[in-house]
Design a protein around this motif. Structure first.
Motif, PDB file in Angstrom:
ATOM      1  N   ASP A  96     -24.824 -75.456 -92.699  1.00 57.22           N
ATOM      2  CA  ASP A  96     -25.285 -76.840 -92.805  1.00 57.22           C
ATOM      3  C   ASP A  96     -26.799 -76.963 -92.601  1.00 57.22           C
ATOM      4  OD1 ASP A  96     -24.657 -79.846 -92.725  1.00 57.22           O
ATOM      5  OD2 ASP A  96     -25.707 -79.551 -90.834  1.00 57.22           O
ATOM      6  N   GLY A  97     -27.353 -76.243 -91.645  1.00 59.76           N
ATOM      7  CA  GLY A  97     -28.796 -76.286 -91.385  1.00 59.76           C
ATOM      8  C   GLY A  97     -29.194 -77.173 -90.222  1.00 59.76           C
ATOM      9  N   HIS A  98     -28.278 -78.040 -89.783  1.00 57.11           N
ATOM     10  CA  HIS A  98     -28.622 -78.981 -88.718  1.00 57.11           C
ATOM     11  C   HIS A  98     -28.875 -78.254 -87.395  1.00 57.11           C
ATOM     12  CE1 HIS A  98     -27.955 -82.251 -85.733  1.00 57.11           C
ATOM     13  NE2 HIS A  98     -28.487 -83.009 -86.686  1.00 57.11           N
ATOM     14  N   GLY A  99     -27.976 -77.362 -87.035  1.00 53.76           N
ATOM     15  CA  GLY A  99     -28.134 -76.629 -85.788  1.00 53.76           C
ATOM     16  C   GLY A  99     -29.361 -75.739 -85.780  1.00 53.76           C
ATOM     17  N   THR A 100     -29.665 -75.130 -86.925  1.00 48.90           N
ATOM     18  CA  THR A 100     -30.859 -74.299 -87.025  1.00 48.90           C
ATOM     19  C   THR A 100     -32.113 -75.124 -86.803  1.00 48.90           C
ATOM     20  OG1 THR A 100     -29.744 -72.811 -88.576  1.00 48.90           O
ATOM     21  CG2 THR A 100     -32.153 -72.753 -88.551  1.00 48.90           C
ATOM     22  N   HIS A 101     -32.126 -76.323 -87.362  1.00 45.46           N
ATOM     23  CA  HIS A 101     -33.268 -77.231 -87.181  1.00 45.46           C
ATOM     24  C   HIS A 101     -33.459 -77.563 -85.703  1.00 45.46           C
ATOM     25  CE1 HIS A 101     -36.242 -80.084 -88.657  1.00 45.46           C
ATOM     26  NE2 HIS A 101     -35.686 -81.049 -87.932  1.00 45.46           N
ATOM     27  N   MET A 102     -32.360 -77.854 -85.003  1.00 47.34           N
ATOM     28  CA  MET A 102     -32.449 -78.173 -83.578  1.00 47.34           C
ATOM     29  C   MET A 102     -32.953 -76.967 -82.772  1.00 47.34           C
ATOM     30  SD  MET A 102     -31.584 -81.251 -83.638  1.00 47.34           S
ATOM     31  CE  MET A 102     -31.875 -81.506 -85.393  1.00 47.34           C
ATOM     32  N   ALA A 103     -32.437 -75.787 -83.092  1.00 46.08           N
ATOM     33  CA  ALA A 103     -32.868 -74.581 -82.394  1.00 46.08           C
ATOM     34  C   ALA A 103     -34.355 -74.322 -82.598  1.00 46.08           C
ATOM     35  CB  ALA A 103     -32.051 -73.382 -82.870  1.00 46.08           C
ATOM     36  N   GLY A 104     -34.854 -74.581 -83.817  1.00 44.68           N
ATOM     37  CA  GLY A 104     -36.272 -74.397 -84.092  1.00 44.68           C
ATOM     38  C   GLY A 104     -37.139 -75.364 -83.313  1.00 44.68           C
ATOM     39  N   ILE A 105     -36.724 -76.617 -83.229  1.00 42.70           N
ATOM     40  CA  ILE A 105     -37.481 -77.596 -82.447  1.00 42.70           C
ATOM     41  C   ILE A 105     -37.606 -77.128 -81.004  1.00 42.70           C
ATOM     42  CG2 ILE A 105     -37.442 -79.947 -81.514  1.00 42.70           C
ATOM     43  CD1 ILE A 105     -36.101 -80.823 -84.136  1.00 42.70           C
ATOM     44  N   ILE A 106     -36.541 -76.541 -80.486  1.00 39.87           N
ATOM     45  CA  ILE A 106     -36.537 -76.110 -79.090  1.00 39.87           C
ATOM     46  C   ILE A 106     -37.338 -74.829 -78.880  1.00 39.87           C
ATOM     47  CG2 ILE A 106     -35.086 -75.321 -77.182  1.00 39.87           C
ATOM     48  CD1 ILE A 106     -32.833 -77.100 -78.414  1.00 39.87           C
ATOM     49  N   ALA A 107     -37.097 -73.798 -79.693  1.00 42.01           N
ATOM     50  CA  ALA A 107     -37.595 -72.466 -79.321  1.00 42.01           C
ATOM     51  C   ALA A 107     -38.201 -71.650 -80.449  1.00 42.01           C
ATOM     52  CB  ALA A 107     -36.456 -71.665 -78.680  1.00 42.01           C
ATOM     53  N   ALA A 108     -38.614 -72.257 -81.550  1.00 37.73           N
ATOM     54  CA  ALA A 108     -39.209 -71.470 -82.641  1.00 37.73           C
ATOM     55  C   ALA A 108     -40.483 -70.784 -82.188  1.00 37.73           C
ATOM     56  CB  ALA A 108     -39.499 -72.370 -83.836  1.00 37.73           C
TER      57      ALA A 108
END
Length: 486
Positions: free
Chosen positions: A95-107
């Motif tokens: 979906d991409g939603h969880g990846t987006h959230m993970a990036g906001i937190i720890a990219a």
């Protein structure tokens, strides 16, 4: 049934940035993706990262999974799990939603990548659903427990459901509280049909996050309600997506991820603080942006990461969002050090001008030009002197003579100096051997004196066969030349 509280726009194939010149926007290619992350500038994340990066803290992302192979997340994602009845470790995201959230937190930016709020933190992905489907209450309850058991100290839930949580979910949230875990959730979006703060954000003790726009205004797409705790950027939040992409997200999902990153920063900076004290530090350092005290839009106010990491906030033993302590009206912290105390992101936020990075690039460019000009000036001076030296060497002129010539001062002739043959000597010096008067003077007939008015130079005898000029005598101590036979 649950739905995501954040929606992603399509990913642009090529990012363009405009550097404004006399108010006219002009396209620029290959602009850094970091320049699109306006919210990092408003939150002063570059200064924040000098204090804390979230190192050593595990943040669970309960969502659609996380694409661990994304260049900006490599090495950041731990093996997680799936709570909807399937096998796997959560490190996949259709979906991409969880990846987006993970990036906001720890990219962690890789080349022209993006930065997270807490790039030193690790992500524990808990996949709640398959693909773009919906999340069941059972999957949510199990996912919270899996996150706690997996070592997470912060749980981010960018999901929202109508009404209140089920008993199983409430029990799972309490399970997290009892094990010193901070739980953060998005309040919900009006675009999804929400009109009130959804669950689990409306559960007492959970940090319910509403959204703001660029500059700190309340975002119209965010729901509002008395359960709101703090507000954070939620409009046009740029970060990674799945399939190694990048894109913008609109929603309190993004706001929730930002606050989860802040919780990780605090837990890293103050590893001995319990979860209630972390929550207390977040709400007591928030900047009141709405009506005085807690309000339905901003809650206790806009988050302020610098103050949250540096303010003198007394620790607490109980969650300030539970019981009578749930509505403090006087934040009252004192800063440990002062210059940033009065900085207000609502007044000093980026409102369309060049970003800090663009200003830095321009400054570096100016510095390079100045260095080049200085180098050119030094080269021209050196080259001019080198040319004179080479010319002097070609003419066999000593360097010291050249230096004196350049300064306009030739020395007087030294001892033993004699002029070249055929030239008169300098005053006070004897003639060169064989010296004779210059041509152009007629010799007197034999036995006669020189022409009228002619006289040899002072101190010299007449040429052989000529009488001396009237009044002429040889130099003192020198006998007259004997007459010569013809």
């Amino acid at each position: 049934m649950r739905v995501n509280v954040g929606s992603l726009r399509p990913v642009a194939a090529c990012l363009l940035a405009g550097l404004l010149v006399v108010g006219a926007a002009q396209p620029a290619t290959a602009a850094p993706r970091r320049a699109e992350q306006w919210y990092l500038d408003e939150l002063r994340i570059e200064q924040v990262h000098k204090i804390s990066t979230g190192r050593g803290v595990v943040v669970a992302v309960l969502d659609s999974g996380v694409e661990a192979t994304h260049p900006d997340l490599r090495g950041q994602v731990l093996p997680g799990g799936r709570s909807y009845g399937a096998s796997g470790d959560g490190r996949a995201d259709e979906d991409g939603h969880g990846t987006h959230m993970a990036g906001i937190i720890a990219a962690k930016a890789s080349g022209d990548g993006v930065d997270g709020i807490a790039p030193g933190a690790k992500i524990l992905p808990i996949k709640l659903r398959k693909g773009s489907g919906t999340t069941s209450d059972a999957a949510m309850a199990l996912g919270i427990r899996m996150a706690v058991d997996g070592g997470a100290k912060v749980i981010n839930i960018s999901q929202s459901g109508p009404g209140l949580v089920t008993d199983a979910e409430a029990s799972a949230i309490k399970y997290a509280f009892d094990r010193d875990v901070v739980v953060v959730s998005g309040a919900g979006n009006t675009a999804r049909g929400s009109v009130a703060v959804g669950n689990p954000a409306n559960t007492p003790g959970v940090i319910a996050v509403t959204g703001t726009t660029r500059g700190g205004a309340f975002w119209s797409g965010s729901v509002r309600g008395p359960e709101a705790v703090v507000a954070a950027p939620g409009e046009s939040v740029y970060n990674i997506t799945n399939e190694a992409g990048y894109g913008w997200g609109d929603g309190t999902s993004d706001s929730s991820a930002i606050v989860s990153g802040l919780a990780a920063l605090i837990r890293s900076k103050y590893p001995d603080l319990n979860a209630p004290s972390v929550i207390n530090r977040i709400i007591r350092t928030a900047r009141d942006a709405g009506p005085s005290g807690r309000d339905p839009e901003y809650g206790f106010g806009l988050i302020d990461p610098i103050k949250a990491l540096t303010a003198n906030v007394p620790p607490v033993t109980a969650n300030p969002l539970l019981g009578p302590a749930a509505a403090p009206v006087d934040p009252g912290p004192t800063r440990a050090a002062g210059p940033d105390e009065e900085f207000d992101v609502t007044q000093h936020g980026d409102r369309g001008g060049p970003t800090d990075q663009q200003v830095m690039v321009v400054g570096v460019g100016i510095a390079v030009v100045l260095v080049l000009l200085l180098g050119l000036a030094v080269f021209l001076i050196w080259n001019r002197r080198r040319y004179r030296r080479e010319a002097a060497r070609a003419a066999a002129i000593p360097d010291e003579a050249l230096d004196q010539a350049l300064s306009g001062a030739y020395p007087s002739p030294g001892a033993g100096y004699a002029p070249p043959p055929g030239y008169p000597p300098a005053p006070g010096y004897p003639p060169a051997p064989g010296y004779a008067p210059s041509s152009g003077y007629a010799a007197s007939p034999p036995g006669q004196g020189p022409p009228s008015g002619y006289g040899p130079p002072s101190g010299y005898a007449p040429p052989p066969g000529h009488a001396p000029a009237p009044g002429y005598g040889p130099p003192g101590g020198v006998p007259p030349a004997p007459p010569q036979e013809r």
